[in-house]
Design a protein around this motif. Structure first.
Motif, PDB file in Angstrom:
ATOM      1  N   LEU A  25       0.813  -1.222   0.000  1.00 54.76           N
ATOM      2  CA  LEU A  25       0.000   0.000   0.000  1.00 54.76           C
ATOM      3  C   LEU A  25       0.844   1.268   0.000  1.00 54.76           C
ATOM      4  O   LEU A  25       0.301   2.368  -0.131  1.00 54.76           O
ATOM      5  N   GLY A  26       2.147   1.138   0.170  1.00 59.19           N
ATOM      6  CA  GLY A  26       3.019   2.305   0.169  1.00 59.19           C
ATOM      7  C   GLY A  26       3.048   3.052   1.484  1.00 59.19           C
ATOM      8  O   GLY A  26       3.376   4.246   1.519  1.00 59.19           O
ATOM      9  N   TYR A  27       2.709   2.379   2.586  1.00 57.08           N
ATOM     10  CA  TYR A  27       2.759   2.973   3.921  1.00 57.08           C
ATOM     11  C   TYR A  27       3.968   2.429   4.679  1.00 57.08           C
ATOM     12  O   TYR A  27       4.577   1.419   4.286  1.00 57.08           O
ATOM     13  N   SER A  28       4.289   3.063   5.784  1.00 57.82           N
ATOM     14  CA  SER A  28       5.214   2.449   6.730  1.00 57.82           C
ATOM     15  C   SER A  28       4.436   1.440   7.566  1.00 57.82           C
ATOM     16  O   SER A  28       3.214   1.533   7.700  1.00 57.82           O
ATOM     17  N   GLN A  29       5.163   0.492   8.164  1.00 57.98           N
ATOM     18  CA  GLN A  29       4.487  -0.487   9.009  1.00 57.98           C
ATOM     19  C   GLN A  29       3.835   0.195  10.201  1.00 57.98           C
ATOM     20  O   GLN A  29       2.745  -0.190  10.637  1.00 57.98           O
ATOM     21  N   ALA A  30       4.485   1.245  10.717  1.00 55.42           N
ATOM     22  CA  ALA A  30       3.923   1.972  11.860  1.00 55.42           C
ATOM     23  C   ALA A  30       2.597   2.624  11.485  1.00 55.42           C
ATOM     24  O   ALA A  30       1.653   2.646  12.293  1.00 55.42           O
ATOM     25  N   ALA A  31       2.493   3.143  10.238  1.00 58.65           N
ATOM     26  CA  ALA A  31       1.249   3.786   9.802  1.00 58.65           C
ATOM     27  C   ALA A  31       0.111   2.771   9.722  1.00 58.65           C
ATOM     28  O   ALA A  31      -1.031   3.064  10.097  1.00 58.65           O
ATOM     29  N   VAL A  32       0.422   1.557   9.246  1.00 63.28           N
ATOM     30  CA  VAL A  32      -0.598   0.509   9.191  1.00 63.28           C
ATOM     31  C   VAL A  32      -1.048   0.144  10.597  1.00 63.28           C
ATOM     32  O   VAL A  32      -2.257  -0.023  10.862  1.00 63.28           O
ATOM     33  N   THR A  33      -0.108   0.007  11.503  1.00 63.15           N
ATOM     34  CA  THR A  33      -0.447  -0.331  12.892  1.00 63.15           C
ATOM     35  C   THR A  33      -1.345   0.730  13.507  1.00 63.15           C
ATOM     36  O   THR A  33      -2.353   0.421  14.169  1.00 63.15           O
ATOM     37  N   VAL A  34      -1.024   2.001  13.273  1.00 60.87           N
ATOM     38  CA  VAL A  34      -1.837   3.103  13.807  1.00 60.87           C
ATOM     39  C   VAL A  34      -3.245   3.059  13.233  1.00 60.87           C
ATOM     40  O   VAL A  34      -4.245   3.221  13.957  1.00 60.87           O
TER      41      VAL A  34
END
Length: 301
Positions: A25-34
């Motif tokens: 999706l082009g996100y950081s893993q932290a952004a997905v977790t949030v």
């Protein structure tokens, strides 16, 4: 609830991984977790179990999937309404067998380009196991493949069509026009075949093993166009191919389907996509075109 959170949720649910979903999706893993923690707070329940590096859906997470899909469908319908009749644009990724990409898809792709000139289409070919992985990993939008009738709970099947697999040779081959050709005689001829692991090649090997017979081809290649070309040039050569590969040359009187004694093999061409896939306008246009031109009710033989 934001649309992007539903998209992210479905991708994590499909891949079973925050990191792989983030990469696609082009996100950081932290952004997905949030995003997933925010979604869980809004819904007031836990959607995923996080045990070590393993991510699994909870019961509530599994029940939420159809609601997330409906949310994306509503958003897509709203966008389509706003865009009106605008020509589809963007990417379309199609996973397919090489024989289908050579023999069946070219005229469809040309027609699709005339209908949707702004769409960038890419074909991705491979063995059947590789193609299945492409769907699961969201590396392709649609899968058009040749195999036995295959159904997975995560797939939506658009159509399936029977595809006979035949022994073929030059129309000047001594076997052409002859009835009841013994299988042993065919196997004694110079033979070119598709690679091991191709679905119909595997089934032929199993059928022959039951009769205590073996294949000894002088050539193996994944490119069925090369094999068909060799059949035209080599009067004594024989091959075992989907009928659609040789159909045009058979109608022109240049190749012949051999009437060989023994069991008949049949595969199915099948068009599918993942049930969690967001159906883009270009996907919808291609699906409709395939139904009209290639599907079982298209009139193609």
């Amino acid at each position: 609830m934001e649309i992007r959170m539903a998209v992210t949720f479905l991708r994590v649910a499909e891949l079973g991984s925050f990191s792989r979903a983030a990469e696609q999706l082009g996100y950081s893993q932290a952004a997905v977790t949030v995003q997933m923690k925010q979604l869980e707070r809004e819904l007031g329940t836990q959607l995923f179990e996080r045990i070590g590096r393993r991510i699994r859906l909870t019961e509530d997470g599994a029940r939420f999937i159809p609601y997330a899909q409906e949310l994306l469908k509503a958003a897509r319908n709203a966008r389509t309404f706003v865009q009106g009749a605008r020509t589809p644009s963007g990417r379309l990724r199609i996973g397919t067998a090489e024989s289908l990409s050579i023999s069946v898809l070219p005229p469809v792709l040309l027609q699709f380009h005339r209908l949707c000139p702004l769409v960038e289409t890419s074909l991705h070919t491979g063995l059947i196991s590789e193609l299945f992985d492409m769907v699961r990993q969201n590396h392709v939008d649609l899968l058009y493949f040749l195999d036995k009738k295959t159904d997975f709970p995560d797939w939506i099947k658009v159509f399936e069509r029977p595809e006979p697999i035949v022994f073929a040779a030059s129309a000047s081959h001594p076997f052409a026009g002859r009835d009841h050709i013994p299988l042993e005689e065919v196997l004694a001829e110079p033979m070119a075949l598709t690679e091991r692991g191709v679905s119909y090649r595997y089934d032929l090997e199993q059928m022959l093993a039951a009769e205590k017979l073996e294949l000894h081809p002088f050539l193996e290649t994944g490119n069925t166009d090369i094999i068909a070309s060799l059949l035209l040039r080599h009067r004594r050569m024989v091959s075992f191919l989907p009928q659609y590969v040789v159909q045009k040359q058979v109608r022109a009187g240049r190749l012949a389907v051999l009437r060989v004694d023994g069991p008949r093999l049949q595969m199915w061409s099948q068009l599918v996509y993942h049930k969690n896939k967001w159906i883009t306008p270009q996907m919808q246009a291609f699906l409709e075109l395939m139904r009209r031109t290639v599907g079982p009710d298209s009139g193609e033989a």
